[in-house]
Enzyme design. Sequence first.
Site, PDB file in Angstrom:
ATOM      1  CB  ALA A  51     -12.667 -42.024  25.126  1.00 44.51           C
ATOM      2  CG  LEU A  52     -14.813 -37.394  29.573  1.00 40.01           C
ATOM      3  CD1 LEU A  52     -16.275 -37.768  29.337  1.00 40.01           C
ATOM      4  CD2 LEU A  52     -14.457 -37.502  31.050  1.00 40.01           C
ATOM      5  CE1 TYR A  53     -10.853 -31.259  24.240  1.00 41.59           C
ATOM      6  CE2 TYR A  53     -10.997 -32.570  22.228  1.00 41.59           C
ATOM      7  CZ  TYR A  53     -10.848 -31.343  22.855  1.00 41.59           C
ATOM      8  OH  TYR A  53     -10.695 -30.205  22.101  1.00 41.59           O
ATOM      9  CG  ASP A  54     -12.417 -37.804  21.004  1.00 42.09           C
ATOM     10  OD1 ASP A  54     -11.829 -36.699  20.871  1.00 42.09           O
ATOM     11  OD2 ASP A  54     -11.874 -38.899  20.770  1.00 42.09           O
ATOM     12  CB  SER A  99      15.514 -10.148  11.301  1.00 43.59           C
ATOM     13  OG  SER A  99      16.203  -8.969  10.930  1.00 43.59           O
ATOM     14  CG  LEU A 100      16.643 -12.314  16.606  1.00 42.56           C
ATOM     15  CD1 LEU A 100      16.609 -13.674  17.274  1.00 42.56           C
ATOM     16  CD2 LEU A 100      16.689 -11.220  17.661  1.00 42.56           C
ATOM     17  CD  GLU A 130      12.796 -16.705  24.469  1.00 41.58           C
ATOM     18  OE1 GLU A 130      12.255 -15.932  25.259  1.00 41.58           O
ATOM     19  OE2 GLU A 130      12.664 -16.629  23.226  1.00 41.58           O
ATOM     20  CD  GLU A 191       9.604 -18.894  14.341  1.00 36.41           C
ATOM     21  OE1 GLU A 191      10.358 -19.088  13.383  1.00 36.41           O
ATOM     22  OE2 GLU A 191       9.369 -17.758  14.796  1.00 36.41           O
ATOM     23  CB  CYS A 428      21.119 -12.550 -21.688  1.00 41.10           C
ATOM     24  SG  CYS A 428      22.246 -11.541 -20.681  1.00 41.10           S
ATOM     25  CB  CYS A 447      19.553 -10.832 -18.236  1.00 45.59           C
ATOM     26  SG  CYS A 447      20.128 -12.462 -17.729  1.00 45.59           S
TER      27      CYS A 447
END
Length: 682
Positions: A51-54, A99-100, A130, A191, A428, A447
Amino acid sequence: MDYKRNPPETFKDVDAMSGEEAQREVKALREGIEFHDYRYYVKNQPVIADALYDKLFRRLQELESAFPELQSETSPTRRVGAAAVSRLKKINHCAPMLSLDAGLEAADVARFIDFVRRNVGDEETAFVLEPKFDGFSVEIVYDRGVLKYGATRGDGQAGEDITHNLKTIAAVPLRLQRRNDAPDTLSVRGEVFMLRKGFQQLNRRRIEQGEAPFANPRNAAAGTMRQLDPKNVAGKPLDIVFYEILSTDGGMPATHSEMLKQLSEWGLKTYDRNQKVRSLEQIKSYRNNLAEERAHIEWDIDGLVIKLNDYAQRERLGVRHRSPRWAFAWKFPPKEEVTTLEDIVVQVGRTGILTPVALLAPVDVGGVTVSRATLHNESEVKRKDVRPGDQVRIARAGDVIPEVVERVDRPGKARGDPFAMPSQCPACHGRVHKEGAYHFCSNRLQCPAQLIGAIIHYASRPALNIDGLGEKTAAQLVHRELVKDISDLYRLTEADFLKLTGFAEKSARQLHQAIQARTRPGLDRFIYALGIRHVGQRIARILAETFAHFDRLARADRSELEAIAEIGPEIAQSVTSFFGQDDNRQVLARLEQAGVQVVGTTDAGRSRPLEGKTFVFSGKLDEYTRTEAEAKVAALGGRATSSVSGNTDYMVAGHDPGSKYEQARKQNIPIIDEDGFKKLVS
């Protein structure tokens, strides 16, 4: 006033404030809100109530509204303030997004570790573990600590600009923490993923609104991040984790574990349970724990990533064309369920490959309803001996693509004979030929099932480079039967394009002109554009240089082709098969009738002035994409690599070169700019 630890709950009346007072408070509010975003979204350790953040956020909005001159694109209030874009622009990456290599077995990991230790000469070398996030890979670039732009991975060299959407994700800092310690330019990889609970809620809303649901959280994240209007992205259950510095003009940490710590200090969210290990047994233990926790983690993971910790050792190992030699993904086995196989049909892909597909009684596999699954090829169907009526085990390979793993039971008598591939293409009726384990339709250019892919490839940048002829347009042209083979492209009128969704007079005229401007393609581009199996850009250039004229290539037999040093039996067979197919010859004749004249090369057997020379590119070039520049080097006999070494002959430095530039400078490698490169290859 301390807006971080002890923010006020009452504020001075805006109407009574001077511009200087408002400026001081706005600065303090922004810093305070950025701090609380960091504590909440990155550290999961909020220090004030919601509420305080808001209240702080509303106060900042109020001040920016009352004092418009204080508004800023880096303000927390601007996360959903960007205008919609007309299209996603292409943007070159600061460094390749690789890529991995991956495997499912412990033996695969053991081989990787053995390879690393043999080649770095260190039996005690450390690795960092990770989770492998099943999301959407992005590059985000910060300029002096302020978010500059972000892009999709794309082809690894260039992606699409999605800055407007990345700004809506609360865990993406618009300004870094500790900006004074940050380098002038910082490119990081992360990611983007969608939380499971939010994914189910999103799909529920889509179904209620009559829209097709997303297949899985990864597809949902990717589809959402490619929206043109950020208002459609804001509020979606998206999050991000960062795990790599791609490029920086500052110093790199010595190890991966130090790098992760540095990212966190800058306010870039990292996974808090990464682990440094030295043995295969420790890797197995981490994997087992991760697999047990998998169902309780809020987002999808499909394995773990094993990375060599020491950056100097990484440099010694280097990279392959698409993957680093110093990292490996150990993937989890796919999720499985049992259901009834109701029928087997044959699907023709856009590259002509015929794939048997199992039609299934719908079954839920890992939260996704599956009603069809791949059977890969004829040999797999026979090996598994599956027929309609069988009970089969279904898995989502890599947690995404469903496949039939095995037959579990055959209740009663199976319907029909064992499966066999058709001799004619189902789409085809063209001739089907077998190469190894796979079957292909030979009618590449006509095709219907392949035609959309053939048009996209023909118009692609490395081929004829027809601007504006992308997937959506190609699909409409085929589905409306305006194009039945690629020669029909040259017979289209502006009026034909006006029949398509998304076209107005100007865009119809531009695309018509773009096609008509490509009636005299160069020989190497035209060969590549035809999409002959196994013939990529390099092989197309070799064929063009060897035969000089298209008709000579079309008449060549296997022995002539195999006499070329870099042409093996498989490529020779593919080329002769393509030109031997009557349907393909008819399309080539119609292309000629439509006015297409292939410009032959008169310099077959020409000298290769860059023979033996190695180039490394860093930074953005104005007149070339990275792929085009590397292709130019290859065409003249040289080669381009992704990392600087003692074998590098030239560093080509574009705008905002990264750490490779500094490496080249320290090693006294000749450095040239784009003008120097153009002179060298002209």
